[in-house]
Write a protein that holds these residues in place. Structure first.
Motif, mmCIF file in Angstrom:
data_model
loop_
_atom_site.group_PDB
_atom_site.id
_atom_site.type_symbol
_atom_site.label_atom_id
_atom_site.label_comp_id
_atom_site.label_asym_id
_atom_site.label_seq_id
_atom_site.Cartn_x
_atom_site.Cartn_y
_atom_site.Cartn_z
ATOM 1 N N ASP A 1 -5.643 -5.749 5.459
ATOM 2 C CA ASP A 1 -4.457 -4.888 5.261
ATOM 3 C C ASP A 1 -4.046 -4.856 3.792
ATOM 4 N N TYR A 2 -4.016 -6.045 3.173
ATOM 5 C CA TYR A 2 -3.591 -6.119 1.763
ATOM 6 C C TYR A 2 -4.564 -5.340 0.864
ATOM 7 N N ALA B 1 -3.564 -2.245 -1.454
ATOM 8 C CA ALA B 1 -3.796 -2.275 -2.909
ATOM 9 C C ALA B 1 -4.546 -1.029 -3.358
ATOM 10 N N LEU B 2 -5.498 -0.588 -2.530
ATOM 11 C CA LEU B 2 -6.330 0.553 -2.927
ATOM 12 C C LEU B 2 -5.636 1.901 -2.751
ATOM 13 N N ASN B 3 -4.537 1.912 -2.004
ATOM 14 C CA ASN B 3 -3.897 3.202 -1.694
ATOM 15 C C ASN B 3 -2.444 3.258 -2.139
ATOM 16 N N HIS B 4 -2.127 2.613 -3.231
ATOM 17 C CA HIS B 4 -0.729 2.611 -3.657
ATOM 18 C C HIS B 4 -0.388 3.874 -4.434
ATOM 19 N N LYS C 1 -8.262 -4.090 -10.670
ATOM 20 C CA LYS C 1 -8.403 -5.514 -10.313
ATOM 21 C C LYS C 1 -7.477 -5.824 -9.131
ATOM 22 N N ILE C 2 -8.048 -6.438 -8.109
ATOM 23 C CA ILE C 2 -7.229 -6.875 -6.963
ATOM 24 C C ILE C 2 -7.496 -8.359 -6.771
#
Ligand code: PML
Length: 298
Positions: A69-70, A74-77, A84-85
């Motif tokens: 989920d995280y 992170a990829l769709n904000h 970088k994640i």
């Protein structure tokens, strides 16, 4: 022995999962490039901008789902795609402190100048001196928002965070499944059940549960998000719409600490002590500042 084994099992079954997504932006001055093209290739300058973050405390069987989920979050904000994640999954090795969520309300406010006046009034009745309030406004209007929160002494207005760029990071917090459902229901009755509000309430509830902290003020550094908040045990989580104008990149958090507090132990609590919310409290609609001031929660 039996008790020790039980304790050990509730501790080791919990995980703190933290996500931070960021993007490097080239900040080379274009004027420099035209004046001296070599300079840019030799010394490109970058600054890292924060895209999104999230955290919680979860059980063993939830870890892989939450990491997924995280990553999706992170990829769709809306703030953009990160380059970088970082997702940290860390075993909780101390027993978590159980707390109530702060009660939530929204202040009737429609301009940054009204917001400033209300912040001053609410902080002042929370025991924060004029000079400390001034320090907070300075921090909140820095060109480059701090990464974490500033720690300001409630009387003298001294800033006591050890690193002024990094600040203090409230961390190691979560919410139980039951409390999460109940908080969602209460927030949805007021049309504010979204991740931004929920996570801010959870973070603010942990901060307010620190005995040495009198209040917190927060303005999002997201240029499109213009609602901030003031929170404390005394007045709860008070949302402040139109705290800044749309497009303003300034923002940050300030924690007001009692003048005689043990600073290291407060920082240790805020950053490292695991805290779980196990009860949601009342969420009310929009109300005027005097109503909030007349309504003590403890
Ligand atoms: C943030 O995460 O950027 C801070 C959001 C603060 C306000 C949330 C709310 O609308 O209550």
């Amino acid at each position: 022995m039996v008790q020790a084994a039980w304790l050990c099992s509730i501790i080791s079954d919990m995980w703190n999962i933290r996500m931070r997504a960021s993007k490097k932006l080239r900040t080379q001055n274009l004027k420099l490039k035209s004046e001296n093209p070599k300079l840019e290739t030799r010394n490109p300058k970058y600054s890292e901008i924060h895209i999104s973050g999230a955290e919680g405390i979860y059980e063993d069987n939830e870890v892989s789902e939450i990491v997924g989920d995280y990553t999706v979050r992170a990829l769709n904000h809306p703030r953009g795609r990160p380059d970088k994640i970082i997702i940290t999954v860390e075993e909780v090795t101390q027993r978590s402190k159980m707390i109530d969520a702060l009660p939530v309300c929204t202040l009737k406010c429609s301009s940054p100048s009204d917001a400033k006046e209300f912040i001053e009034r609410l902080l002042s009745v929370s025991g924060i001196s004029g000079v400390a309030i001034k320090t907070a406004f300075k921090v909140l209007s820095l060109k480059q928002a701090m990464r974490g929160a500033s720690l300001v002494c409630a009387g003298s207005g001294r800033r006591v965070e050890p690193d002024r760029e990094r600040g203090i990071r409230a961390s190691r917090f979560g919410i139980s499944g039951e409390a999460d459902k109940s908080l969602s229901l209460r927030l949805s009755r007021n049309g504010i059940n979204n991740i931004t509000v929920k996570e801010a309430v959870i973070l603010a509830s942990k901060v307010a549960s620190c005995k040495q902290i009198l209040a917190e003020v927060c303005i999002s550094d997201d240029p499109d998000y213009t609602t901030g908040y003031i929170s404390s045990i005394k007045y709860g989580y008070v949302r402040i719409p139109d705290i800044k104008i749309k497009g303003d990149r300034k923002g940050g958090r300030v924690f007001f600490i009692k003048e005689d507090a043990d600073i290291n132990s407060a920082i240790n609590f805020l950053e490292r002590t695991p805290v779980i919310i196990n009860r949601a409290k009342a969420c009310s609609g929009t109300c005027p500042v005097y109503e909030i001031i007349n309504r003590y929660h403890k």
